[in-house]
Motif scaffolding. Structure first.
Motif, PDB file in Angstrom:
ATOM      1  N   UNK A  85      13.347   8.479 -81.112  1.00  0.00           N
ATOM      2  CA  UNK A  85      13.799   9.250 -82.191  1.00  0.00           C
ATOM      3  C   UNK A  85      12.762  10.473 -82.580  1.00  0.00           C
ATOM      4  N   UNK A  86      13.279  11.586 -82.813  1.00  0.00           N
ATOM      5  CA  UNK A  86      12.314  12.923 -82.955  1.00  0.00           C
ATOM      6  C   UNK A  86      11.829  12.423 -84.337  1.00  0.00           C
ATOM      7  N   UNK A  87      10.663  12.375 -84.264  1.00  0.00           N
ATOM      8  CA  UNK A  87       9.737  12.110 -85.511  1.00  0.00           C
ATOM      9  C   UNK A  87       8.277  12.103 -85.011  1.00  0.00           C
ATOM     10  N   UNK A  88       7.512  12.878 -85.989  1.00  0.00           N
ATOM     11  CA  UNK A  88       5.894  12.969 -85.564  1.00  0.00           C
ATOM     12  C   UNK A  88       5.543  11.721 -85.567  1.00  0.00           C
TER      13      UNK A  88
ATOM     14  N   UNK B  15      16.049   4.561 -88.343  1.00  0.00           N
ATOM     15  CA  UNK B  15      15.316   4.163 -89.417  1.00  0.00           C
ATOM     16  C   UNK B  15      13.628   3.737 -89.650  1.00  0.00           C
ATOM     17  N   UNK B  16      13.472   3.355 -88.079  1.00  0.00           N
ATOM     18  CA  UNK B  16      11.963   3.075 -87.814  1.00  0.00           C
ATOM     19  C   UNK B  16      11.110   4.473 -88.261  1.00  0.00           C
ATOM     20  N   UNK B  17      11.769   5.633 -87.806  1.00  0.00           N
ATOM     21  CA  UNK B  17      11.002   6.724 -88.081  1.00  0.00           C
ATOM     22  C   UNK B  17      10.738   7.069 -89.550  1.00  0.00           C
ATOM     23  N   UNK B  18      11.711   6.371 -90.423  1.00  0.00           N
ATOM     24  CA  UNK B  18      11.262   6.437 -91.921  1.00  0.00           C
ATOM     25  C   UNK B  18      10.059   5.781 -92.254  1.00  0.00           C
ATOM     26  N   UNK B  19       9.402   4.911 -91.470  1.00  0.00           N
ATOM     27  CA  UNK B  19       8.236   4.117 -92.087  1.00  0.00           C
ATOM     28  C   UNK B  19       7.015   5.205 -92.017  1.00  0.00           C
TER      29      UNK B  19
END
Length: 154
Positions: A43-46, A21-25
């Motif tokens: 987590x895979x997130x740019x 969920x931290x990647x959604x910020x």
């Protein structure tokens, strides 16, 4: 939390994995998770992968971009040839040397036929070109003859 700009959770003895969920910020511009007991793959997130390595320092169990790859990633055999995969990503099916060869071929064909067609279509250009070649040949002949005659005298 969706409007969060900065998050500093360093030196808090946190353990476990980084929540996805931290990647959604998406507004997060500063992140510091250093010196905790975090583990697992980032987590895979740019967004999370764009932070410096220093944001994750002191977490021996963390892996994944921007940190070194995880052990399970390196143990998993690749199913494709990396060179083929690279070419597929670029949408290019030719190797570099094939591209060079094709370019040289097109350049030669266009250059050759450009000169030949201009000589066929413009008689004045054809005459001027052959006069130039004839004058250059005469110039070289005279230079060589003078050089040879000087060389024989010595």
């Amino acid at each position: 939390m969706k409007m969060l700009d900065s998050l500093d959770l360093s030196h808090n003895q946190l353990s476990g994995k980084i929540p996805t969920s931290l990647a959604e910020i998406h507004t997060l511009s500063v992140l510091d998770l250093s010196n905790n007991n975090l583990s697992g793959k980032i987590p895979t997130s740019t967004q999370l992968q764009s932070f410096n390595v220093s944001a994750y320092d002191g977490n021996a169990g963390l892996c994944g971009d921007p940190l070194p790859k995880c052990a399970e990633d390196s143990l998993r055999p690749s199913t494709t040839n990396p060179l083929e995969n690279k070419n597929d990503k670029e949408g290019n099916n030719f190797s570099f040397m094939e591209e060079v060869g094709i370019s040289i071929g097109f350049g030669f064909i266009i250059g050759f036929w450009g000169v030949v067609c201009s000589f066929i279509l413009k008689k004045s250009w054809r005459i001027a070109f052959f006069n130039l070649v004839d004058a250059a040949g005469d110039w070289f002949y005279i230079r060589i003859a003078v050089f040879v005659s000087k060389w024989r005298r010595t």
